[in-house]
Enzyme design. Structure first.
Site, PDB file in Angstrom:
ATOM      1  N   ASP A 263      39.647  44.176  43.718  1.00 29.36           N
ATOM      2  CA  ASP A 263      38.537  43.799  42.834  1.00 29.36           C
ATOM      3  C   ASP A 263      37.467  44.896  42.811  1.00 29.36           C
ATOM      4  OD1 ASP A 263      38.465  41.595  41.222  1.00 29.36           O
ATOM      5  OD2 ASP A 263      37.883  40.184  42.792  1.00 29.36           O
TER       6      ASP A 263
ATOM      7  N   LYS B 132      46.845  34.888  37.028  1.00 30.17           N
ATOM      8  CA  LYS B 132      47.032  36.090  37.859  1.00 30.17           C
ATOM      9  C   LYS B 132      48.385  36.028  38.547  1.00 30.17           C
ATOM     10  CE  LYS B 132      42.134  36.892  38.441  1.00 30.17           C
ATOM     11  NZ  LYS B 132      40.917  36.516  39.141  1.00 30.17           N
TER      12      LYS B 132
ATOM     13  N   GLN C 254      38.856  34.755  44.909  1.00 27.65           N
ATOM     14  CA  GLN C 254      38.303  34.265  43.648  1.00 27.65           C
ATOM     15  C   GLN C 254      36.877  33.738  43.870  1.00 27.65           C
ATOM     16  OE1 GLN C 254      40.086  34.306  40.565  1.00 27.65           O
ATOM     17  NE2 GLN C 254      38.060  33.789  39.752  1.00 27.65           N
TER      18      GLN C 254
END
Ligand code: NDP
Length: 295
Positions: free
Chosen positions: A121, A54, A98
């Site tokens: 997200d 990422k 995460q």
């Protein structure tokens, strides 16, 4: 007849190139550099690989990237303090925590603490709710990538029968909601569904998000259907080596479907590309500028 193989790597490259072009325009016209922060707590090796990828992709798109690594022993208060700092940082437009987090940290509380405008997200309930009622929202990256590939493949999805196998909050449910938004007739199936093969055979669009290696067989697929395989499962071979497979038995389904995503190289690469696209969207919405149109 063999299905058209949908190349997720090539599609993701196109999305990433478009994002990089948008970033160039935002910098030049508005002095705006979209920034993405990724918070990683603990030592999960897979998470470390994802976060590294990422970070690299974010920098390659010309954006600011901040990586915050926290120890496996981190407390809930420390994680929340990091999220609060990032919420207040004007150079950060996207915050990704995460998952999974270490067991002492309450994931729901952490996701709830993220500013919904920076929730790239798309897991915050505000975004889930806004998406459900058809308002502008940050959409979870994996389903967003799937819908982009489906529209590219099929054009107008109106009236098609779509079956989503799996009802998780991060894939199955938002996927179903996006398909409904495209005027599909949507069925969500799960572990309690009766006669799953028959349900799957009714699908013009079949999305598998189950987490069970090659569960969906070729004779579950309607001839000509478009199959999107979200599953990522690592199986051990007789040689002792491992291999990634999807939730769909690719070798069988490819003989029946009209189009199908492979694993690896299908949905996976689109997820990071959509994360970058979501960060640009968040930056534009926060700054009150419209997203640059490319080409
Ligand atoms: P979850 O484990 O959260 O959900 C799995 C879903 O599958 C559940 O709704 C479950 O039903 C359903 N299910 C399980 N067994 C069966 C069965 N035998 N028949 C029918 N339905 C079943 O998984 P996720 O949604 O998080 O992920 C799904 C897959 O997608 C995984 O392989 C994951 O690794 C992959 N993934 C890939 C991503 C990518 O970037 N390509 C991103 C995210 C996930 P029930 O609710 O009844 O238990």
């Amino acid at each position: 007849m063999s299905a058209n193989i949908i190349d997720g790597k090539e599609f993701a490259l196109k999305v990433r190139t478009r994002v990089a072009e948008q970033v160039t325009i935002l910098k030049a016209d508005h002095g705006l550099t979209p920034g993405l922060a990724v918070v990683l707590a603990g030592d999960d090796p897979a998470s470390h690989v994802y976060v590294r990828n990422k970070n690299k992709s974010t920098l390659a798109a010309g954006m600011k990237s901040e990586e915050i690594r926290l120890a496996d022993t981190v407390s809930q208060e420390e994680v929340l303090a990091v999220v609060e700092r990032l919420n207040a940082d004007p150079s950060i437009h996207g915050i990704l925590v995460q998952l999974p987090l270490p067991s002492q940290v309450d994931e729901t509380a952490v996701i709830d603490a993220i500013d919904p405008a920076k929730d790239v997200d798309g897991f915050h309930v505000v975004n889930t709710g806004r998406q459900a009622v058809g308002l502008d929202a940050m959409v979870p990256c994996t389903p967003l990538g799937c819908i982009m590939m489906l529209k590219d493949q099929l054009g107008d999805l109106s009236g098609l029968n779509a079956v989503v196998v799996g009802r998780s909050n991060i894939v199955g449910k938002p996927m179903a909601s996006l398909l409904l938004g495209e005027n599909c007739t949507v069925t969500i199936s799960h572990s309690r569904t009766k006669d799953l093969p028959a349900v799957c055979r009714s699908a013009d669009i079949l999305v598998a998000a189950v987490g069970r290696s090659e569960m969906i067989k070729g004779d579950w697929v309607k001839p000509g259907a478009t199959v999107i395989d979200v599953g990522i499962n690592r199986i051990e071979l007789d040689t002792g080596k491992t291999r990634l497979v999807g939730d769909v038995c690719f070798s069988e389904a490819v003989e029946v479907a009209g189009a199908i995503t492979p694993v690896p190289g299908g949905v996976g690469p689109m997820t990071i590309a959509c994360l970058l696209a979501n960060t640009v969207t968040a930056a534009c919405r926060i700054a009150g500028v419209s997203e640059p149109e490319i080409g």
